[in-house]
Design a protein around this motif. Structure first.
Motif, PDB file in Angstrom:
ATOM      1  N   LEU A  86     -47.698  23.183  -0.607  1.00  0.00           N
ATOM      2  CA  LEU A  86     -47.464  21.738  -0.606  1.00  0.00           C
ATOM      3  C   LEU A  86     -48.660  21.011  -1.227  1.00  0.00           C
ATOM      4  N   LEU A 111     -48.153  18.737  -4.496  1.00  0.00           N
ATOM      5  CA  LEU A 111     -48.412  17.306  -4.386  1.00  0.00           C
ATOM      6  C   LEU A 111     -49.667  16.921  -5.155  1.00  0.00           C
ATOM      7  N   VAL A 144     -40.682  10.823   6.470  1.00  0.00           N
ATOM      8  CA  VAL A 144     -40.601  11.198   5.054  1.00  0.00           C
ATOM      9  C   VAL A 144     -39.575  10.332   4.328  1.00  0.00           C
ATOM     10  N   PHE A 179     -40.371   7.474   1.496  1.00  0.00           N
ATOM     11  CA  PHE A 179     -39.821   7.702   0.161  1.00  0.00           C
ATOM     12  C   PHE A 179     -39.004   6.494  -0.294  1.00  0.00           C
ATOM     13  N   ASP A 214     -40.400  21.380   3.619  1.00  0.00           N
ATOM     14  CA  ASP A 214     -41.095  20.355   2.819  1.00  0.00           C
ATOM     15  C   ASP A 214     -41.366  20.870   1.413  1.00  0.00           C
ATOM     16  N   SER A 249     -39.909  19.142  -1.942  1.00  0.00           N
ATOM     17  CA  SER A 249     -40.808  18.525  -2.928  1.00  0.00           C
ATOM     18  C   SER A 249     -40.766  19.291  -4.251  1.00  0.00           C
ATOM     19  N   ILE A 286     -40.245  17.627  -7.696  1.00  0.00           N
ATOM     20  CA  ILE A 286     -41.400  17.556  -8.597  1.00  0.00           C
ATOM     21  C   ILE A 286     -41.210  18.396  -9.864  1.00  0.00           C
ATOM     22  N   CYS A 294     -42.953  10.910  -3.808  1.00  0.00           N
ATOM     23  CA  CYS A 294     -42.855  12.229  -3.194  1.00  0.00           C
ATOM     24  C   CYS A 294     -44.158  12.565  -2.467  1.00  0.00           C
ATOM     25  N   VAL A 295     -45.282  12.282  -3.126  1.00  0.00           N
ATOM     26  CA  VAL A 295     -46.576  12.562  -2.515  1.00  0.00           C
ATOM     27  C   VAL A 295     -46.756  11.722  -1.257  1.00  0.00           C
ATOM     28  N   PHE A 336     -44.642  12.887   1.788  1.00  0.00           N
ATOM     29  CA  PHE A 336     -44.987  14.140   2.459  1.00  0.00           C
ATOM     30  C   PHE A 336     -46.417  14.187   2.964  1.00  0.00           C
TER      31      PHE A 336
END
Lengths: 349, 381
Positions: free
Chosen positions: A75, A79, A134, A138, A206, A210, A214, A262-263, A266
């Motif tokens: 993660l 991220l 989350v 978002f 997670d 992501s 991503i 997204c960053v 999370f």
């Protein structure tokens, strides 16, 4: 003439390969170090066995590696890369090296929405489930991004948009503060925790979500590296080269928004990575050509965040620092040093 | 909307209206340019030169009318098609981070390269050639932010050339440049236009340079094209003065030079010049704001041309003819009314020997003689 020409071309490509490969090696080293460090001592051979052979003889070690360290590492890498890349995009967008991914009000929008949701949901949950946090953040980041996008169509001047982004941040922060004023201390623990930023409590779920967001975004961004180069000359020149600037601007804002949303959702707002990492990549490459910058920035960001997360976990173990504390302490001096050394060298030639 | 494909014009703008946000600024514009031709837009600040150029380059959309490239309506061409035909050099300042001049120039290959913008050896060759054509090969590896204004304009021109255009649009390419760089840049442009048959449309502030480089001149003022034609048709003293509303000075079409405002008031000095010797005196007197008379000058003397916009009175004689007694009489009357006489030290010959007589006359009448322009400030009060 031809000799000089192919030479200068080769040095560029050589430099890119060297920087890229060095970062991959550094990243792998950081990953190994990260897996081995922690409150539970696990030897290198044991880790090797656990990862590659699925060795479950030591259940505790197996669980620590598979359920805690590896997802957290993945993660942090994803991220970190995404955040750095969104920083590069926003710097390209504003043609301003100091701009960061959160200048468009994305993190404060997320925080405000999270505060609203936290307080509204107070009756339903005794403790906010992570998934709600989350989703709320978002949605919050995307909303503030949409707001900025509305202005992008109307505002011709980029610095105006920057100001609008900062103003949106202020408004969101003010609303958040207002909400916090009327909330109970205990209700907003979750919010406070979130706003410090952390990679802890990362799950494979997670990582999967992501990665799903991503990776396609990053590939799309890489495919747009040619128009991005044209765009870096300025909008009028880009247009004269046949680029549809309006659509490209929307693409830039949307992809930046998706990555940083997204960053934020999370890991919370992580400061300085988005500004510092593109700078480091640029200085090492001595170029800001997107086709080279995009891969290097992503890998460099992943490496940077893995190292910072290691520091956050280990420096004052067992107390864990927030990730922003570490990234700021490491990131800010790097930016200052880079700026000064760039002045001294003139232009990197 | 296709026009005759044998159309002579590379680019044609017909009955166009341009402006910002749908508000017309200039109406009924008809401009056409053939290949190898240079067309220059001149006119006062804010007249809309850039607006016209931006409308041609499609940075602004036309409010009415049409622009044709090779007889094709530009409205029907996509961005890439236009980019293959036309390149621009704008006033927009570019400040890219860490970009070498070569990289900047290579951006001109954008319409030709593939999906990832990678340059082929042929592209690289064209980049180098473009750099050489503007004499910028030596600065190719320098950062764009580390070069002088003159170098930057040349690199930007190289970028435009690198696009291999048939038409180049330049918005004030000579601004910020010193006189040498101005001349060099325009020289590159005119060689390029003639050698490679590129049509050039640009705006210039330097009307003297515009007259010398252009095949056609477009004067922009008010809400329409003020005048349009060859430099010979456009450049008359009065046309330029009224185009720019010059009241406090003058433009000399013959020399393409500009003079500041004529000193006003009582005439205090009579300048005896000729053959260029009078000019430093006229300038010194103009700077001090002292009104003066000049004479006796043949009409074809450079001093006469220079004195006309500056002197309150000029006594002149006919070219290649001796000075007549009437002219001497007129000069003497002027000398009587002043207290100073400037002796510029002009050679005295067959045609202007009367000037020696005038000097003698002035001395005899007690006028103070000034022998150098430096004395003017101290002597005349």
């Amino acid at each position: 003439m031809m000799g000089a020409l192919s030479k200068s071309n080769n040095t560029n490509t050589m430099r890119f390969c060297m920087v890229f490969v060095s970062f991959i090696i550094l990243y792998i080293c950081a990953v190994l170090w990260n897996i081995m460090s922690g409150s539970v001592d696990i030897s290198a051979s044991e880790i090797f066995g656990i990862i590659f052979n699925g060795d479950k003889t030591n259940t505790v070690a197996y669980n620590v590696v598979w359920k805690i360290r590896l997802p957290r590492l993945m993660l942090a890498s994803l991220l970190g890369g995404a955040l750095s890349l969104s920083g590069f995009l926003i710097q390209t967008f504003f043609r301003n090296p100091i701009a960061g991914p959160f200048v468009l009000g994305i993190s404060s929008g997320a925080k405000m929405f999270l505060a609203v949701v936290t307080i509204a949901m107070n009756g339903f949950f005794s403790r906010m489930p992570l998934s709600v946090t989350v989703i709320a953040s978002f949605v919050g980041s995307l909303l503030s991004m949409l707001l900025v996008l509305l202005f992008t169509g109307r505002v011709k001047n980029m610095s105006m948009l920057l100001v609008i982004g900062i103003m949106i941040s202020y408004i969101c922060s003010a609303v958040t503060d207002l909400l916090i004023n009327f909330a109970n201390e205990s209700d907003i623990v979750n919010l406070t925790h979130w706003s410090l930023g952390s990679f802890s409590a990362a799950s494979w779920q997670d990582v999967r979500i992501s990665a799903f967001i991503i990776i396609p975004t990053v590939i799309a961004i890489f495919c747009f590296s040619k128009p991005m180069f044209a765009y870096s000359l300025g909008e009028e020149y880009a247009r004269s080269l046949g680029l549809n600037v309006k659509i490209f601007r929307i693409f830039l804002v949307v992809s930046t928004g998706i990555l940083s949303a997204c960053v934020v959702s999370f890991a919370g707002p992580i400061s300085f990575v988005g500004i510092a990492v593109p700078h480091i990549a640029r200085m090492l490459l001595r170029s800001s050509k997107p086709i080279m910058m995009i891969p290097v920035t992503f890998v460099c960001g992943a490496f940077f965040c893995v190292v910072c997360d290691l520091a956050a976990r280990m420096l004052f173990s067992p107390t864990e620092l927030s990730i922003s504390t570490v990234t700021s302490i490491i990131g800010a001096p790097i930016v200052i040093w880079l700026m000064i050394s760039r002045r001294k060298n003139g232009t990197g030639q | 909307m296709e026009r005759d494909s044998n159309n002579l014009f590379k680019l044609e703008m017909t009955s166009a209206t341009v402006g910002y946000n749908g508000i017309p600024l200039i109406k009924d514009i008809n401009i056409s340019v053939k290949k190898g031709e240079i067309i220059t837009l001149i006119g006062p600040n804010g007249a809309g030169k850039s607006t016209i150029l931006k409308s041609i380059s499609r940075h602004l959309s036309l409010i009415a009318g049409t622009v044709y490239i090779d007889g094709r309506n530009m409205r029907l061409m996509n961005g890439k098609e236009t980019a293959l035909k036309m390149s621009v050099m704008l006033t927009e300042r570019i400040k890219p981070e860490l970009m070498t001049c070569r990289e900047l120039v290579s951006a001109g290959r954008y319409p030709y390269t593939g999906g990832f913008g990678l340059l082929t050896p042929k592209d690289r060759e064209i980049v180098e050639k473009s750099l050489e054509r503007v004499n910028a090969a030596d600065i190719a590896d320098k950062d764009v932010t580390a070069i002088s204004d003159g170098q930057r304009q040349r690199v930007l021109l190289a970028r435009a050339l690198c696009q291999e255009p048939e038409i180049i649009i330049l918005d004030e390419p000579t601004s910020y440049l010193d006189i040498r760089n101005k001349i060099e840049l325009l020289d590159i442009l005119s060689v390029m236009a003639k050698k490679e048959d590129i049509a050039v449309i640009m705006s210039l502030h330097e009307i003297d340079l515009a007259e010398r480089i252009s095949d056609k001149i477009v004067c922009v003022k008010g809400d329409r094209i003020y005048s349009y034609g060859t430099p010979a048709e456009i450049f008359s003293d009065s046309n330029i003065s009224s185009l720019y509303d010059i009241k406090k000075g003058s433009f000399n079409a013959l020399l393409g030079s500009i003079e500041l405002k004529k000193p006003e008031g009582q005439i205090k000095c009579f300048v005896l010049g000729g053959n260029g010797t009078g000019i430093p005196f006229y300038r010194a007197l103009q700077k001090k704001g002292i009104a003066f008379a000049a004479g006796i000058l043949p009409k074809n003397d450079i001093d006469c041309v220079a004195a006309l916009p500056l002197a309150s009175e000029v006594v002149f004689s006919e070219p290649f003819m001796p000075i007549t007694p009437e002219q001497v009489k007129k000069a003497k009357a002027l000398i009587d009314s002043v207290s100073y006489i400037a002796d510029c030290g002009c050679v005295l010959g067959e045609y202007n020997k009367a000037n020696a007589e005038l000097l003698e006359y002035a001395v005899k009448n007690g006028k103070t003689v000034i022998k150098s322009p430096d004395e003017i400030a101290e002597t005349i009060l």
